[in-house]
Design an enzyme around this catalytic site. Structure first.
Site, PDB file in Angstrom:
ATOM      1  N   LYS A  50       1.913 -16.255 -14.128  1.00 45.39           N
ATOM      2  CA  LYS A  50       1.364 -17.543 -14.557  1.00 45.39           C
ATOM      3  C   LYS A  50       0.168 -17.316 -15.486  1.00 45.39           C
ATOM      4  CE  LYS A  50      -0.708 -21.752 -12.750  1.00 45.39           C
ATOM      5  NZ  LYS A  50      -1.009 -22.595 -11.600  1.00 45.39           N
ATOM      6  N   GLU A  83      -1.669  -5.920 -11.196  1.00 46.05           N
ATOM      7  CA  GLU A  83      -0.461  -5.210 -10.745  1.00 46.05           C
ATOM      8  C   GLU A  83       0.684  -5.437 -11.735  1.00 46.05           C
ATOM      9  OE1 GLU A  83      -2.365  -7.225  -9.028  1.00 46.05           O
ATOM     10  OE2 GLU A  83      -2.487  -6.701  -6.912  1.00 46.05           O
ATOM     11  N   GLY A 124       1.355 -21.171  -8.341  1.00 46.46           N
ATOM     12  CA  GLY A 124       2.164 -19.952  -8.331  1.00 46.46           C
ATOM     13  C   GLY A 124       3.192 -19.954  -7.200  1.00 46.46           C
ATOM     14  N   ARG A 125       2.743 -20.310  -6.001  1.00 46.32           N
ATOM     15  CA  ARG A 125       3.645 -20.241  -4.839  1.00 46.32           C
ATOM     16  C   ARG A 125       4.630 -21.404  -4.797  1.00 46.32           C
ATOM     17  NH1 ARG A 125      -1.632 -20.805  -3.800  1.00 46.32           N
ATOM     18  NH2 ARG A 125      -2.427 -22.617  -2.687  1.00 46.32           N
ATOM     19  N   GLU A 158      -1.424 -18.976   1.969  1.00 51.78           N
ATOM     20  CA  GLU A 158      -2.284 -19.112   0.786  1.00 51.78           C
ATOM     21  C   GLU A 158      -2.653 -20.582   0.597  1.00 51.78           C
ATOM     22  OE1 GLU A 158      -2.287 -16.245  -2.960  1.00 51.78           O
ATOM     23  OE2 GLU A 158      -0.965 -17.927  -3.361  1.00 51.78           O
ATOM     24  N   HIS A 196      15.222  -7.282  18.631  1.00 48.12           N
ATOM     25  CA  HIS A 196      15.122  -5.896  19.092  1.00 48.12           C
ATOM     26  C   HIS A 196      13.792  -5.271  18.688  1.00 48.12           C
ATOM     27  CE1 HIS A 196      19.258  -5.806  20.518  1.00 48.12           C
ATOM     28  NE2 HIS A 196      19.490  -6.639  19.517  1.00 48.12           N
ATOM     29  N   LYS A 217      -9.968  -9.036  -5.557  1.00 47.92           N
ATOM     30  CA  LYS A 217      -9.576  -8.691  -6.941  1.00 47.92           C
ATOM     31  C   LYS A 217     -10.789  -8.189  -7.715  1.00 47.92           C
ATOM     32  CE  LYS A 217      -6.004 -12.211  -7.711  1.00 47.92           C
ATOM     33  NZ  LYS A 217      -5.661 -13.409  -8.453  1.00 47.92           N
TER      34      LYS A 217
HETATM   35  O1  F6P Z   1      -3.635 -13.363  -6.043  1.00 40.22           O
HETATM   36  C1  F6P Z   1      -2.938 -14.498  -5.702  1.00 40.22           C
HETATM   37  C2  F6P Z   1      -2.201 -15.083  -6.863  1.00 40.22           C
HETATM   38  O2  F6P Z   1      -3.084 -15.711  -7.717  1.00 40.22           O
HETATM   39  C3  F6P Z   1      -1.123 -16.027  -6.388  1.00 40.22           C
HETATM   40  O3  F6P Z   1      -1.589 -17.296  -6.141  1.00 40.22           O
HETATM   41  C4  F6P Z   1      -0.121 -15.923  -7.476  1.00 40.22           C
HETATM   42  O4  F6P Z   1       1.134 -16.377  -7.066  1.00 40.22           O
HETATM   43  C5  F6P Z   1      -0.157 -14.440  -7.753  1.00 40.22           C
HETATM   44  O5  F6P Z   1      -1.501 -14.090  -7.600  1.00 40.22           O
HETATM   45  C6  F6P Z   1       0.353 -14.017  -9.092  1.00 40.22           C
HETATM   46  O6  F6P Z   1      -0.336 -14.604 -10.119  1.00 40.22           O
HETATM   47  P1  F6P Z   1       0.236 -14.613 -11.592  1.00 40.22           P
HETATM   48  O7  F6P Z   1       1.533 -15.350 -11.578  1.00 40.22           O
HETATM   49  O8  F6P Z   1      -0.793 -15.305 -12.415  1.00 40.22           O
HETATM   50  O9  F6P Z   1       0.433 -13.197 -12.025  1.00 40.22           O
END
Ligand code: F6P
Length: 541
Positions: free
Chosen positions: A204, A210, A264-265, A350, A381, A509
């Site tokens: 987003k 990452e 995002g979620r 979240e 299990h 972060k």
């Molecule tokens: O660190 C949490 C977050 O901001 C989430 O809310 C989001 O889904 C995820 O990181 C990834 O963010 P992006 O889509 O901006 O890479």
């Protein structure tokens, strides 16, 4: 508002005390109609909530709580595009992404529906090209594998859906890389052919460390095989940030956009769903949107006491705030739902893992529980021992789709039997008398019975919901996911928190980026003593 100040909250507190001594066995015995009374169905999903510690009075008070907390107007405000995400000054309109037919949804006076449909058409057209082989890689070959690089909402939703709908997958293979650990990427790429691999960089913000780290390494892998010119045919982006996408070196013509009013979620319904459309095809993706829309309509219009998301939310809140549950397990009995618990973890935790209300005042009641789980029979299990006999009371959602392409006997019968047996065992338990009778019928001596009695007793009275899905089609899955989204919304509304921000992820972060610079040799201020000691240990190695 503070929900504890409502009349209904006080009534619920008194009521919880009055109901506490009553075992669910007793509630079922007292009301033969209970199993049919405490169930409701919508959009292909039956919710049986009879195995909860509640009765008609509980439900009446819970619905009164929702009324006193103005749930109805909160629902209206969300669907109408009001800026209900106050700390970020944003509307919350994932529901607009799946709106069907003629409609208008205004954000700052502008109808967002044409833009949504425009992007969806581009996503669908691109998915069709990739699926048919019309989209060629740099050497003229078609795409056999799609690698989605994203994390959090840019990974969990599309990954979970692609897995859930795997029996419908008839497009290129899809893979998901999220972890910054290089092994996630290298192991995924190990068997792939660069000439036939398409990368979808999903972020987003397009600033997530990452994702960018993985995307750069993926780019290097591609360029090593096909040269710089290959990037345009093998990299597309899904983002709200065109500038950063261009800076990364992806042609904005290969970018699919969405908007800041999609959390995002909550984003799998947007262009973030591109891997879904590639895997199962645009038509089935549209069916999933239609299923979610059907649940949206149900949520908006059904009376609160017959409203699936409202019931699921209120019962969950009852367990958390009045029965002391701090955790909630998700047990899907269909293997293809194996990423559902992980998806719901982000969705719920979240959203509702908050300790201050929307106005900044601190809560004095419990909010979002810990969400966790595994596919049902595997969980049986592993951790079900604790659910049955541990000291914590953990409500469970049992989820079972009754039909799915490829489902076979004798497996299906076992699936059903196991799912029903576990919720029955949690509810009924096993009394001392039953253990004695069972053991002596098997010829155990009095001494043997006494030695094992306490270990073999199950307290029971442990709550669960059973969600029976008519099938695991795209449509019903869409409805199920919208059900959980709205459940989270119901709880957040009553708790008075903002379910749509996530400030709690920022501190880690921030510290990670400082530490990363430090580890790469930049001078940086000293950290706390514990981190310094760990850094020293790592440096020695
Ligand atoms: O660190 C949490 C977050 O901001 C989430 O809310 C989001 O889904 C995820 O990181 C990834 O963010 P992006 O889509 O901006 O890479």
């Amino acid at each position: 508002m503070n929900p504890t100040q409502t009349t209904a909250w006080h009534q619920l507190s008194d009521h919880a005390q009055a109901l506490a001594p009553r075992h669910m066995r007793e509630l079922f015995a007292a009301d033969p109609a209970r199993p049919r009374h405490f169930r409701t169905k919508a959009c292909g999903i039956l919710l049986d909530y009879s195995k909860n510690r509640l009765n008609d009075d509980t439900l009446r008070h819970l619905v009164a709580l929702a009324d006193e907390c103005d749930l109805r107007s909160h629902i209206r405000a969300m669907f109408d595009g009001e800026a209900i995400n106050g700390t970020e000054g944003r509307a919350v309109l994932h529901t607009a992404l799946r709106a069907q037919g003629d409609c208008q949804v205004l954000v700052d006076g502008e109808d967002v529906i044409p833009a949504i449909r425009g992007v969806r058409e581009r996503v669908n057209a691109f998915a069709r090209q990739v699926r048919s082989g019309a989209w060629k890689g740099h050497s003229g070959e078609s795409i056999s594998d799609v690698v989605n690089i994203g994390i959090g909402g840019s990974d969990l939703g599309p990954y979970m859906v692609c897995e859930a709908l795997r029996p419908y997958a008839d497009g290129p293979r899809v893979h998901f890389v999220s972890n910054v650990d290089s092994l996630h990427l290298t192991q995924t790429l190990a068997t792939l052919d660069p000439a036939r691999t398409l990368f979808v960089i999903a972020s987003k913000t397009f600033t997530t460390l990452e994702t960018l780290t993985n995307a750069r390494s993926a780019r290097a892998w591609l360029v090593a095989a096909g040269g710089e010119a290959a990037v345009a045919r093998h990299f597309v982006a899904v983002s709200t940030n065109a500038e950063k996408v261009a800076q990364f070196g992806i042609d904005p013509a290969n970018m699919f956009g969405f908007w800041d009013w999609v959390g995002g979620r909550y984003s799998l319904w947007s262009a973030i769903g591109l891997p879904i459309a590639i895997s199962i095809g645009p038509q089935r993706f549209d069916e999933m949107l239609a299923g979610a829309f059907a649940m949206d309509q149900h949520f908006r219009t059904a009376p609160l006491a017959e409203n699936l998301p409202v019931l699921l939310g209120l019962i969950g809140l009852w367990c958390v705030d009045f029965l002391g549950a701090s955790s909630h397990a998700i047990a899907p009995y269909n293997q293809t739902l194996h990423r559902l618990p992980a998806f719901l973890q982000q969705l719920d935790m979240e959203s509702n893992g908050k300790r201050v209300r929307a106005d900044g005042s601190e809560v004095d009641y419990a909010t979002g529980p810990v969400i966790w789980g595994e596919p049902g029979t595997n969980g049986q299990h592993a951790f079900f021992q604790l659910l049955h006999q541990g000291t914590a009371m953990i409500p469970v959602d049992f989820i079972l789709a009754l039909a799915q392409p490829g489902q076979k006997e004798p497996h299906r019968t076992s699936q059903i039997a196991n799912c029903l047996a576990q919720s029955a065992a949690l509810m009924l338990g096993k009394t001392e008398g039953e253990v004695r009778a069972e053991m002596s019928a098997r010829g155990a001596t009095e001494a043997a019975i006494e030695a094992l009695l306490a270990h073999r007793v199950f307290p029971g009275n442990r709550p669960s919901n059973t969600l029976l899905l008519d099938d695991l089609s795209p449509r019903t899955l869409g409805a199920l996911l919208a059900l959980y989204e709205h459940k989270v919304f119901v709880q957040g509304s009553i708790w008075g928190i903002n379910s749509f921000d996530q400030w709690g992820v920022e501190l880690g972060k921030q510290l990670a980026s400082g530490l990363e610079e430090r580890l790469r040799g930049a001078s940086a201020p000293a950290c706390d003593a514990s981190t310094e000691a760990l850094l020293a240990y790592i440096a020695e190695r």
